[in-house]
Design an enzyme around this catalytic site. Structure first.
Site, PDB file in Angstrom:
ATOM      1  N   SER A   1     114.183  13.935  60.564  1.00  0.00           N
ATOM      2  CA  SER A   1     114.041  13.225  61.841  1.00  0.00           C
ATOM      3  C   SER A   1     113.319  14.009  62.924  1.00  0.00           C
ATOM      4  O   SER A   1     113.066  13.465  64.017  1.00  0.00           O
ATOM      5  CB  SER A   1     115.420  12.795  62.355  1.00  0.00           C
ATOM      6  OG  SER A   1     115.891  11.683  61.627  1.00  0.00           O
TER       7      SER A   1
ATOM      8  N   LYS B   1     114.990  17.920  69.043  1.00  0.00           N
ATOM      9  CA  LYS B   1     115.306  16.922  68.016  1.00  0.00           C
ATOM     10  C   LYS B   1     115.877  17.562  66.770  1.00  0.00           C
ATOM     11  O   LYS B   1     115.339  18.547  66.255  1.00  0.00           O
ATOM     12  CB  LYS B   1     114.037  16.132  67.643  1.00  0.00           C
ATOM     13  CG  LYS B   1     114.307  14.920  66.788  1.00  0.00           C
ATOM     14  CD  LYS B   1     115.036  13.845  67.571  1.00  0.00           C
ATOM     15  CE  LYS B   1     115.720  12.840  66.657  1.00  0.00           C
ATOM     16  NZ  LYS B   1     116.889  13.373  65.936  1.00  0.00           N
TER      17      LYS B   1
ATOM     18  N   LYS C   1     110.401  12.409  64.658  1.00  0.00           N
ATOM     19  CA  LYS C   1     110.469  11.570  65.856  1.00  0.00           C
ATOM     20  C   LYS C   1     109.909  12.252  67.095  1.00  0.00           C
ATOM     21  O   LYS C   1     109.685  11.586  68.120  1.00  0.00           O
ATOM     22  CB  LYS C   1     111.915  11.116  66.081  1.00  0.00           C
ATOM     23  CG  LYS C   1     112.469  10.234  64.962  1.00  0.00           C
ATOM     24  CD  LYS C   1     113.893   9.794  65.278  1.00  0.00           C
ATOM     25  CE  LYS C   1     114.455   8.861  64.198  1.00  0.00           C
ATOM     26  NZ  LYS C   1     114.991   9.577  63.034  1.00  0.00           N
TER      27      LYS C   1
ATOM     28  N   SER D   1     118.916   9.581  67.398  1.00  0.00           N
ATOM     29  CA  SER D   1     117.982   9.662  66.280  1.00  0.00           C
ATOM     30  C   SER D   1     117.825   8.312  65.586  1.00  0.00           C
ATOM     31  O   SER D   1     117.766   8.220  64.365  1.00  0.00           O
ATOM     32  CB  SER D   1     118.438  10.727  65.265  1.00  0.00           C
ATOM     33  OG  SER D   1     117.403  11.055  64.371  1.00  0.00           O
TER      34      SER D   1
END
Length: 393
Positions: A68, A234, A71, A128
């Site tokens: 993730s 993140k 992102k 997320s």
């Protein structure tokens, strides 16, 4: 050398003797071995966000699944669309059937549900949300496939040479990979949008707060609560990628970015990011060369709609220095042409700011035109010329 200057290049050299710490080499200063800061991670990097100076790295160019952390690019393209005026925080984003069908981490969007860009960013940065990421991709590009093309084009522009995206959220898929080094590059770029830390640095918030189905958001990056100065960016996890994190923290004016890929668990991941932060803040400090907005010089514009252009620092220009190192003399030079010919495009490189330690070039910044200057018409040039001829003091 004097002839070269007269021929067209004006070098404005301002030399400072700085009784400060020695400069941190841009590639990798000595002091931290590859294993001691991130022993359990498959790959790691620590750098200064402002200058890009690498403080520590371990297997930083190994191609690995980013999960993730992907992102970050989704958020970057969203923030750039807002800055360009193509998108507003208050714009509504409609959820397609496909976006709502995403598994894994999600904010449980329903088909047809609408949320503002502001709320979608909360869902991406904090929870997320795979569903929110696809919804934003479709809003910006019409489809996730077209958005992925935008992601890869932007990655190439940023010099992310060992990255290829196949989706916008990091769910497992073939031919989707990046490196700690490349992730640090896009993290630095995202941090240029200062508003992003409002989302990545928040520990908790709500979606649908005034509805019968409020959704409590808790940031997947626990460092924003437990590490002083941490405000992003993140996390990521899949069974293949293991535990990943691109994090940022600031202290005493120094902002660092730390990336860990392939840690065995969240405890090791967070501990190794924290250890890298501790090392960076203990060993290094930032030395300012110019502050944003300070005057750098002026350039005459030949045959332009305006006769000259004022150059100001478009950002804070600084170098990273090592605490407790040997005393070093740093000097810097602003090199710009005496005159350039119109037209000039906004963002066009028109000079250099070079920082030296002795004769060694340690950092160089491009100086860019702050605005477009079009070529003047013959009547404007005629009036300007005659005005000079008949001007009386």
């Amino acid at each position: 050398m004097k002839k070269a200057f007269i021929a067209g290049i004006l070098s404005l050299s301002i030399v400072f003797s700085l009784a400060s710490a020695g400069y941190a080499d841009e590639k990798k200063p000595s002091g931290a071995s590859d294993s001691e800061l991130a022993p359990s991670a498959r790959s790691a990097i620590l750098l200064d966000a402002d200058t890009g100076t690498i403080i520590y790295e371990k297997n930083s160019h190994d191609k690995l699944p980013p999960a993730s952390i992907t992102k970050i690019m989704t958020m970057l393209l969203t923030m750039e669309a807002i800055e360009d005026g193509r998108l507003k925080m208050t714009d509504k984003v409609r959820t397609s059937d496909r976006a709502a069908s995403m598994g894994g981490s999600q904010i449980f969007l329903e088909p047809g549900e609408e949320m503002t860009v502001d709320d979608m960013l909360k869902g991406i940065a904090m929870a997320s949300g795979n569903d929110a990421s696809v919804a934003m991709a479709e809003k910006l590009a019409g489809s996730e496939e077209e958005f992925v093309k935008m992601m890869n084009e932007r990655a190439a522009e940023l010099g992310m040479k060992n990255t290829h995206f196949a989706n916008c959220n990091g769910l497992p898929v073939e031919n989707h990979y990046s490196t700690a080094h490349d992730i640090a590059l896009m993290s630095r770029e995202l941090l240029k949008h200062e508003q992003i830390t409002k989302y990545t640095g928040a520990y908790q918030d709500y979606l649908r707060k005034e509805t019968p189905k409020p959704f409590w958001l808790v940031n997947t990056n626990k460092l924003v609560r437990f590490y002083p100065g941490a405000d992003g960016l993140k996390t990521g996890y899949t069974s293949e990628a293991k535990f990943c994190l691109s994090a940022t923290a600031t202290r005493d004016g120094l902002r660092t970015v730390a990336v860990v890929l392939g840690a065995p668990d969240t405890k090791n991941r967070n501990n190794e990011i924290s250890r890298m932060f501790d090392y960076g803040f203990a060993q290094y400090s930032k030395h300012a060369i110019y502050k944003k907005g300070e005057m750098l010089g002026s350039i005459q514009i030949s045959k332009g709609t305006v006769p000259q252009m004022q150059l100001q620092a478009e950002e804070n220009y600084s170098v990273l220095v090592k605490k407790g190192g040997k005393t070093a003399d740093l000097r810097h030079e602003v090199t710009i042409p005496k005159s350039i010919k119109a037209p000039v495009t906004a963002g066009q490189v028109v000079g250099k700011l070079s920082v030296y330690q002795g004769d060694l070039l340690v950092k160089e910044f491009d100086l860019k035109a702050p605005a477009e200057v079009k070529k003047a018409g013959w009547w404007k040039l005629f009036k300007r010329t005659t005005g000079k001829l008949f001007h009386v003091d």
